[in-house]
Design a protein around this motif. Structure first.
Motif, PDB file in Angstrom:
ATOM      1  N   LEU A  34       0.827  -1.204   0.000  1.00 16.67           N
ATOM      2  CA  LEU A  34       0.000   0.000   0.000  1.00 16.67           C
ATOM      3  C   LEU A  34       0.859   1.251   0.000  1.00 16.67           C
ATOM      4  N   PRO A  35       0.543   2.234  -0.830  1.00 13.70           N
ATOM      5  CA  PRO A  35       1.241   3.522  -0.766  1.00 13.70           C
ATOM      6  C   PRO A  35       1.024   4.170   0.595  1.00 13.70           C
ATOM      7  N   PRO A  36       1.955   5.042   1.033  1.00 16.73           N
ATOM      8  CA  PRO A  36       1.842   5.631   2.377  1.00 16.73           C
ATOM      9  C   PRO A  36       0.540   6.395   2.612  1.00 16.73           C
ATOM     10  N   ASN A  37       0.092   7.167   1.620  1.00 16.39           N
ATOM     11  CA  ASN A  37      -1.131   7.952   1.839  1.00 16.39           C
ATOM     12  C   ASN A  37      -2.364   7.050   1.923  1.00 16.39           C
ATOM     13  N   ILE A  38      -2.395   5.982   1.137  1.00 21.06           N
ATOM     14  CA  ILE A  38      -3.508   5.041   1.207  1.00 21.06           C
ATOM     15  C   ILE A  38      -3.505   4.311   2.551  1.00 21.06           C
ATOM     16  N   SER A  39      -2.315   3.918   2.997  1.00 20.98           N
ATOM     17  CA  SER A  39      -2.205   3.223   4.274  1.00 20.98           C
ATOM     18  C   SER A  39      -2.630   4.123   5.444  1.00 20.98           C
ATOM     19  N   ALA A  40      -2.232   5.390   5.398  1.00 27.18           N
ATOM     20  CA  ALA A  40      -2.597   6.315   6.470  1.00 27.18           C
ATOM     21  C   ALA A  40      -4.102   6.553   6.501  1.00 27.18           C
ATOM     22  N   TRP A  41      -4.714   6.707   5.330  1.00 28.76           N
ATOM     23  CA  TRP A  41      -6.160   6.927   5.275  1.00 28.76           C
ATOM     24  C   TRP A  41      -6.924   5.696   5.767  1.00 28.76           C
ATOM     25  N   ALA A  42      -6.463   4.502   5.378  1.00 36.47           N
ATOM     26  CA  ALA A  42      -7.122   3.283   5.834  1.00 36.47           C
ATOM     27  C   ALA A  42      -6.984   3.129   7.350  1.00 36.47           C
ATOM     28  N   THR A  43      -5.833   3.502   7.889  1.00 38.63           N
ATOM     29  CA  THR A  43      -5.646   3.428   9.341  1.00 38.63           C
ATOM     30  C   THR A  43      -6.576   4.393  10.064  1.00 38.63           C
ATOM     31  N   PHE A  44      -6.714   5.604   9.530  1.00 38.99           N
ATOM     32  CA  PHE A  44      -7.617   6.591  10.127  1.00 38.99           C
ATOM     33  C   PHE A  44      -9.050   6.084  10.137  1.00 38.99           C
ATOM     34  N   LEU A  45      -9.496   5.503   9.024  1.00 41.44           N
ATOM     35  CA  LEU A  45     -10.863   4.986   8.954  1.00 41.44           C
ATOM     36  C   LEU A  45     -11.061   3.826   9.926  1.00 41.44           C
ATOM     37  N   GLY A  46     -10.078   2.935  10.006  1.00 47.56           N
ATOM     38  CA  GLY A  46     -10.211   1.790  10.895  1.00 47.56           C
ATOM     39  C   GLY A  46     -10.253   2.182  12.362  1.00 47.56           C
ATOM     40  N   VAL A  47      -9.362   3.105  12.765  1.00 44.28           N
ATOM     41  CA  VAL A  47      -9.336   3.533  14.164  1.00 44.28           C
ATOM     42  C   VAL A  47     -10.610   4.293  14.533  1.00 44.28           C
ATOM     43  N   SER A  48     -11.052   5.193  13.651  1.00 44.06           N
ATOM     44  CA  SER A  48     -12.278   5.948  13.945  1.00 44.06           C
ATOM     45  C   SER A  48     -13.492   5.031  14.014  1.00 44.06           C
ATOM     46  N   SER A  49     -13.550   4.018  13.150  1.00 43.30           N
ATOM     47  CA  SER A  49     -14.660   3.071  13.195  1.00 43.30           C
ATOM     48  C   SER A  49     -14.669   2.304  14.508  1.00 43.30           C
ATOM     49  N   ALA A  50     -13.494   1.893  14.977  1.00 42.05           N
ATOM     50  CA  ALA A  50     -13.413   1.147  16.223  1.00 42.05           C
ATOM     51  C   ALA A  50     -13.814   2.011  17.420  1.00 42.05           C
ATOM     52  N   LEU A  51     -13.352   3.252  17.452  1.00 38.88           N
ATOM     53  CA  LEU A  51     -13.685   4.138  18.573  1.00 38.88           C
ATOM     54  C   LEU A  51     -15.177   4.452  18.605  1.00 38.88           C
ATOM     55  N   LEU A  52     -15.756   4.727  17.450  1.00 31.73           N
ATOM     56  CA  LEU A  52     -17.181   5.033  17.398  1.00 31.73           C
ATOM     57  C   LEU A  52     -18.028   3.832  17.803  1.00 31.73           C
ATOM     58  N   ALA A  53     -17.603   2.637  17.360  1.00 35.27           N
ATOM     59  CA  ALA A  53     -18.355   1.433  17.724  1.00 35.27           C
ATOM     60  C   ALA A  53     -18.266   1.140  19.215  1.00 35.27           C
ATOM     61  N   THR A  54     -17.146   1.536  19.842  1.00 36.04           N
ATOM     62  CA  THR A  54     -16.966   1.265  21.264  1.00 36.04           C
ATOM     63  C   THR A  54     -17.913   2.085  22.125  1.00 36.04           C
ATOM     64  N   ILE A  55     -18.162   3.336  21.737  1.00 32.36           N
ATOM     65  CA  ILE A  55     -18.954   4.240  22.577  1.00 32.36           C
ATOM     66  C   ILE A  55     -20.385   4.414  22.090  1.00 32.36           C
ATOM     67  N   GLN A  56     -20.775   3.744  20.999  1.00 34.72           N
ATOM     68  CA  GLN A  56     -22.080   4.043  20.409  1.00 34.72           C
ATOM     69  C   GLN A  56     -23.247   3.654  21.307  1.00 34.72           C
ATOM     70  N   TYR A  57     -23.099   2.644  22.153  1.00 33.55           N
ATOM     71  CA  TYR A  57     -24.225   2.199  22.976  1.00 33.55           C
ATOM     72  C   TYR A  57     -24.403   3.027  24.242  1.00 33.55           C
ATOM     73  N   ALA A  58     -23.413   3.832  24.603  1.00 33.61           N
ATOM     74  CA  ALA A  58     -23.521   4.624  25.835  1.00 33.61           C
ATOM     75  C   ALA A  58     -24.703   5.594  25.802  1.00 33.61           C
ATOM     76  N   PRO A  59     -24.899   6.401  24.747  1.00 36.71           N
ATOM     77  CA  PRO A  59     -26.067   7.308  24.745  1.00 36.71           C
ATOM     78  C   PRO A  59     -27.398   6.580  24.700  1.00 36.71           C
ATOM     79  N   GLN A  60     -27.449   5.406  24.062  1.00 36.82           N
ATOM     80  CA  GLN A  60     -28.707   4.665  24.026  1.00 36.82           C
ATOM     81  C   GLN A  60     -29.033   4.091  25.398  1.00 36.82           C
ATOM     82  N   LEU A  61     -28.028   3.633  26.130  1.00 38.48           N
ATOM     83  CA  LEU A  61     -28.261   3.143  27.488  1.00 38.48           C
ATOM     84  C   LEU A  61     -28.812   4.254  28.375  1.00 38.48           C
TER      85      LEU A  61
END
Length: 399
Positions: free
Chosen positions: A191-218
């Motif tokens: 993977l080129p560096p810019n593609i790898s960095a963008w994929a990492t950003f998307l993966g980390v943000s997806s994981a963080l959002l999924a971790t906290i998404q149930y807190a407001p519903q609770l």
């Protein structure tokens, strides 16, 4: 699965030398089963909102976090497997589906959750969209009060989070397409560096959002103390499924806690939401109300301490008569509101009785007067005793 190999003819414009499909029937069947299970698990939620014609009970922040998390995960997979997607031009349709099964799986997750968001906006209860505001209108020759409907706080928040979700989808999709279109593929299949960095950003943000998404519903469900439009069958399917996914990741070689912690936290929080909804379901049955707090017409309320009083109030006032001292909107039934308030009073009184603050009224012989004792008498002292009063108020605020 795809196994890249060096091209036999470097001058050839085709990709037949670099796209060699590798068939793995076990992984293919597993992915197919997961996709079917994912769709089936969301169907009860979609049906519940449509059947009830109401989305009351959902937290708009929960829907925003879930939608953006799923979108980030989907474009993370598209970014990482862009070269594999290009191979679909030179391989068979079956091989293309097998190679892009990961994208299909996360794409279905985004589609199913986004449908919940869309249904939430479509079936948002009309009586919760606006509130009446008293406005003083100065005119000649006198001043008059006018009720002007304005958007409720939660409806305004729902509109805002909808636009945020649309803007997020547009941003990640356009950025992904731009990077994939303008970046030259690496000859070493890395993977080129810019593609790898963008994929990492998307993966980390997806994981963080999924971790906290149930807190407001609770928090939202706890405050409502009602199940609302949430589907218990959906959570009964997805909660064990999340725990099984965590177990399968833990047992795979080469993984550590960072590989499964996001799924574990999401599964635990969804399990907490499931337990809370089941508790509220029992509470609703005891109070004789449905998932949205409306009185159940055929419920037997005569067995409760205040059942006869509730039934008498419902029989005293007809649908076309106003209830004295009760202010309702045009979309509310005064009789139904009065019955609901009576049952809420019953629930509060029963909680005080269990806490030892009050006891049921009992008939007593009063010298010089043939009357009954007050409705609620303090335990261990007179009705005006300070000790009993203190226990009653402490029990009331401690619920």
């Amino acid at each position: 699965m795809l196994r890249p190999e060096p091209a036999l003819d470097h001058n050839s414009s085709t990709m037949s030398g670099t796209c060699v499909p590798h068939h793995d029937w076990f992984n293919a069947l597993l992915t197919f089963g997961l996709c079917c299970g994912l769709v089936i698990s969301y169907l009860p939620q979609h049906f519940r909102i449509i059947h009830a014609k109401s989305s009351e009970g959902f937290s708009p922040v929960f829907l925003l976090l879930g939608t953006t998390s799923a979108a980030s995960g989907m474009f993370n997979m598209i970014t990482l497997q862009a070269q594999i997607v290009k191979c679909c031009r030179v391989v068979s349709f079956g091989s293309c589906v097998e190679m892009t099964a990961g994208i299909v799986q996360v794409g279905l997750q985004w589609v199913c959750f986004s449908i919940v968001f869309v249904l939430y906006m479509i079936y948002y209860p009309p009586h919760l969209k606006y509130v009446d505001l008293d406005v003083d209108e100065s005119g000649e020759p006198h001043l008059r009060h006018v009720k002007e409907p304005i958007k409720s706080e939660e409806w305004r928040l729902s509109i805002v989070v909808t636009w945020i979700a649309i803007a997020h989808l547009a941003f990640v999709s356009l950025t992904t397409l731009y990077l994939l279109a303008t970046t030259t593929p690496s000859p070493t299949n890395s993977l080129p560096p810019n593609i790898s960095a963008w994929a990492t950003f998307l993966g980390v943000s997806s994981a963080l959002l999924a971790t906290i998404q149930y807190a407001p519903q609770l928090l939202h469900t706890y405050r409502m103390k009602l199940v609302g439009a949430l589907s218990i069958p959906m959570m009964l399917i997805q909660t064990p499924g999340g725990l099984l996914m965590v177990t399968s990741i833990v047992l795979r070689p080469g993984t550590n806690w960072t590989s499964w912690i996001t799924f574990a936290v999401a599964a635990v929080l969804q399990g907490c939401l499931l337990v809370m909804c089941i508790m509220w379901k029992f509470r609703q049955d005891r109070l004789g109300i449905d998932d949205f707090g409306n009185p159940i017409e055929d419920s037997d309320i005569s067995q409760t301490p205040f059942g006869s009083a509730v039934q008498q109030s419902a029989e005293t006032y007809h649908d076309n008569e106003a209830v004295p001292g009760l202010v309702t909107t045009s979309s509310e039934n005064p009789v139904a509101v009065r019955v609901a308030l009576a049952r809420a009073l019953e629930s509060a009184t029963e909680a005080d009785m269990r806490a030892g603050g009050v006891v049921p009224a009992r008939e007593a012989d009063v010298a010089g007067a043939g009357e009954e004792t007050p409705l609620l008498a303090r335990r261990g002292t007179s009705a005006s005793g300070k000790d009993g009063e203190g226990r009653g108020w402490s029990a009331w605020f401690g619920r």
